[in-house]
Every structure is written in C-alpha cells, then in structure tokens.
Design an enzyme around this catalytic site. Structure first.
Site, PDB file in Angstrom:
ATOM      1  N   ASP A  67      39.302  69.253  45.072  1.00 22.93           N
ATOM      2  CA  ASP A  67      38.429  69.445  46.230  1.00 22.93           C
ATOM      3  C   ASP A  67      38.305  70.936  46.505  1.00 22.93           C
ATOM      4  O   ASP A  67      39.079  71.745  45.970  1.00 22.93           O
ATOM      5  CB  ASP A  67      38.996  68.732  47.462  1.00 22.93           C
ATOM      6  CG  ASP A  67      37.897  68.225  48.398  1.00 22.93           C
ATOM      7  OD1 ASP A  67      36.845  68.895  48.482  1.00 22.93           O
ATOM      8  OD2 ASP A  67      38.101  67.179  49.044  1.00 22.93           O
TER       9      ASP A  67
ATOM     10  N   ASP B 174      35.450  73.908  42.604  1.00 25.33           N
ATOM     11  CA  ASP B 174      34.056  73.614  42.928  1.00 25.33           C
ATOM     12  C   ASP B 174      33.536  72.662  41.867  1.00 25.33           C
ATOM     13  O   ASP B 174      33.472  73.017  40.676  1.00 25.33           O
ATOM     14  CB  ASP B 174      33.251  74.919  42.947  1.00 25.33           C
ATOM     15  CG  ASP B 174      31.785  74.711  43.308  1.00 25.33           C
ATOM     16  OD1 ASP B 174      31.308  73.558  43.271  1.00 25.33           O
ATOM     17  OD2 ASP B 174      31.107  75.708  43.611  1.00 25.33           O
TER      18      ASP B 174
ATOM     19  N   SER C  18      25.510  55.659  45.510  1.00 25.63           N
ATOM     20  CA  SER C  18      25.146  55.251  46.867  1.00 25.63           C
ATOM     21  C   SER C  18      24.123  54.140  46.759  1.00 25.63           C
ATOM     22  O   SER C  18      23.473  53.968  45.721  1.00 25.63           O
ATOM     23  CB  SER C  18      24.548  56.435  47.630  1.00 25.63           C
ATOM     24  OG  SER C  18      23.956  56.026  48.844  1.00 25.63           O
TER      25      SER C  18
ATOM     26  N   TYR D 124      18.786  63.455  48.186  1.00 24.08           N
ATOM     27  CA  TYR D 124      19.966  62.605  48.051  1.00 24.08           C
ATOM     28  C   TYR D 124      19.702  61.443  47.108  1.00 24.08           C
ATOM     29  O   TYR D 124      20.499  61.174  46.186  1.00 24.08           O
ATOM     30  CB  TYR D 124      20.371  62.089  49.433  1.00 24.08           C
ATOM     31  CG  TYR D 124      21.705  61.391  49.474  1.00 24.08           C
ATOM     32  CD1 TYR D 124      22.877  62.082  49.236  1.00 24.08           C
ATOM     33  CD2 TYR D 124      21.794  60.031  49.771  1.00 24.08           C
ATOM     34  CE1 TYR D 124      24.118  61.447  49.284  1.00 24.08           C
ATOM     35  CE2 TYR D 124      23.009  59.382  49.834  1.00 24.08           C
ATOM     36  CZ  TYR D 124      24.171  60.102  49.590  1.00 24.08           C
ATOM     37  OH  TYR D 124      25.392  59.458  49.637  1.00 24.08           O
TER      38      TYR D 124
ATOM     39  N   THR E 165      31.868  58.169  57.881  1.00 22.04           N
ATOM     40  CA  THR E 165      32.653  59.291  57.373  1.00 22.04           C
ATOM     41  C   THR E 165      32.199  60.569  58.074  1.00 22.04           C
ATOM     42  O   THR E 165      31.139  60.597  58.710  1.00 22.04           O
ATOM     43  CB  THR E 165      32.452  59.457  55.860  1.00 22.04           C
ATOM     44  OG1 THR E 165      31.059  59.765  55.609  1.00 22.04           O
ATOM     45  CG2 THR E 165      32.838  58.192  55.106  1.00 22.04           C
TER      46      THR E 165
END
Length: 278
Positions: A40, A67, A144, A157, A192
C-alpha cells in the site's frame, strides 16, 4: 473459519490492505492462519500492531510501501515479500481509486490516473505475484459491478474496471492449464472510506442510479467475498441485489437500460427542481 476449498493459504499478498476491503480481507486471512504481506502507499504503525496481535503459531504480517502504478517498484516489493514470507499461494489486488464526473467535465488527467491505478495497477500486481506463485495458487483481482455495467458519472471508473474484468478473463484462461485459479471480485457499492469521499463530491443522480444494486456494509460484503474466494469462484458479487443487477446487465440489457434511464431521468428532474427552488 478455515474452510478453503483447497486448504487455507499459507502466504497471502494483499494490495490496498491498509483500508477498506483490503484491510478486512487481511484481517480474515490472518484469522484463517495465513501470513500476510500488505502492499500500500502507507500503512500506519498502529494498524500493523493491531494486525500482528492476530498472528499465531509463527504467522507474520509485513507491510511494503509501494505505488501500484510503478511496475518495477511492485516487482521489487513482491520479491522482498517472497524472500521474507515465502511465495504467495494467494494474492488479491484491492488497490483502487474512484473518481466521478460526467464525461464532458472529466479531465484527461483524472481519466488517465483512474485507468493507471485500477487497470495498470491490476496488471502490475498480477505480474509481480505470478512471478512467485506456484501451481495450486489463487490470484484474485478486485473489479466492480461498474466493470459489468456502466453508471452515471463513471466513465473513468467503469472503463478501468471493465478492463480489469477482461484481464481476469484472459488470466483465467491462460493460468488454468498451469493449475492457478483466478477470481474477479465485482461488488456493488460498499460502505468504505472511498465511497464516503465520493458521496461528498459525487452526483446525487449517480447515487439514485446505484441504489438499485444497494449499498453493503463492509463487513457483510467481505463475508460474501470470502465465501466466493474460499470456494474459488471465478466471478464474485456479494449481495442478492448486486447479483440481480449483474444478471440483468448481462442477460437482459434492454430491461436494464430502461431501469437505468428511468433512474437518470428521475435524478436529473430532482436536480432541476432543487435548482429552481434555490
């Protein structure tokens, strides 16, 4: 809890493990007995202390600052993790960002950044993990529901997440002969920090459109994701409403578009009324 179809992972690599879905999956993997490497941008010392308290019988958890858009840095971090914890028999990419705007107002830089983090980052994670993964391993990429059906203001997205679904489909085909399983996680909206930030600046029309699939608490969503991962399902979508949305988008496109168009018209009408009363 150790009810994985082919045995609990011994070493798990998790990107985006410092928050949201990645953090909750890291906790669950530790509770199942795996050692966990977290990749992360930043993981606090306090969080690492908390996660290490879950370790038993020689388990370890280590974090690697990286990254996800930098392929060489990802390779280097994963090389170190494999040397320190062992080769991963499970790896899940949860790193991602959400940026929303109608396409005419969406800056090129924002579109590019979203694709670099969500899609190129998935490529980098998969490439780095697969350098070390052996037959019997399991690779999972987080896409997603937006990678199955586009939504209002989700040009960047959805484009990135459609790409992740396509990448996972190819990897599933190519890696199955090598004995490596692949999953793609396609949830609807989950409570989240990323969604909370989007709600502050996002369009109410988007919220209205996406309410059809519902919003899941992160703990319940992770339970559903874990169930699919433990069974080594290919496409995992927790929640009945989200699965219904996925089915409509894939198998009843005309009906799905009619529902979405109605929601968009409703949302835009509400916006106009609010503007008129301002």
């Amino acid at each position: 809890m150790n009810n994985w179809k082919y045995g609990c992972p011994q070493v798990a690599f998790v990107s985006g493990g410092g928050s949201g879905i990645g953090l909750n999956l890291s906790r669950a993997l530790l509770q199942d007995g795996a050692s966990v490497a977290i990749f992360d941008l930043a993981v606090s010392d306090a969080l690492l202390v908390e996660l290490r308290q879950l370790c038993r019988n020689g388990q370890r958890v280590k974090s690697y600052t990286v990254d996800i858009t930098d392929p060489e840095a990802v390779d280097e971090a994963m090389n170190r993790a494999a040397a320190e914890l062992g080769a991963p028999d499970f790896a899940v990419n949860c790193a991602g960002i959400l940026r929303t705007a109608v396409f005419s107002a969406l800056r090129y830089e924002t579109f590019e950044l979203t694709v670099r983090v969500n899609l190129i980052g998935s490529r980098n994670f998969a490439a780095g993990a697969l350098r070390h993964m052996q037959p019997g391993g399991h690779l999972a990429l987080t896409a997603s529901l937006a990678g199955i059906c586009g939504s209002y203001t989700h040009a960047a997205y959805s484009a990135s997440k459609f790409g992740v679904v396509g990448l996972a489909e190819v990897l599933r085909t190519e890696l199955k002969p090598q004995g490596i399983h692949v999953s793609v996680i396609c949830p609807g909206e989950i409570q989240t920090p990323m969604l909370a930030e989007e709600r502050k600046v996002g369009s109410p029309v988007t919220e209205l459109v996406n309410e059809f699939a519902g919003v899941m608490p992160v703990d319940k969503a992770v339970q559903g994701i874990l169930k699919g991962l433990r069974q080594r399902q290919y496409m995992i979508t927790p929640g009945f409403r989200a699965r219904l949305t996925r089915a409509l988008a894939r198998k009843a496109t005309t009906l799905f578009h009619w529902i979405v168009d109605g929601k968009v018209a409703q949302g835009l009408a509400l916006e106009r009324r609010k503007a008129g009363n301002a």
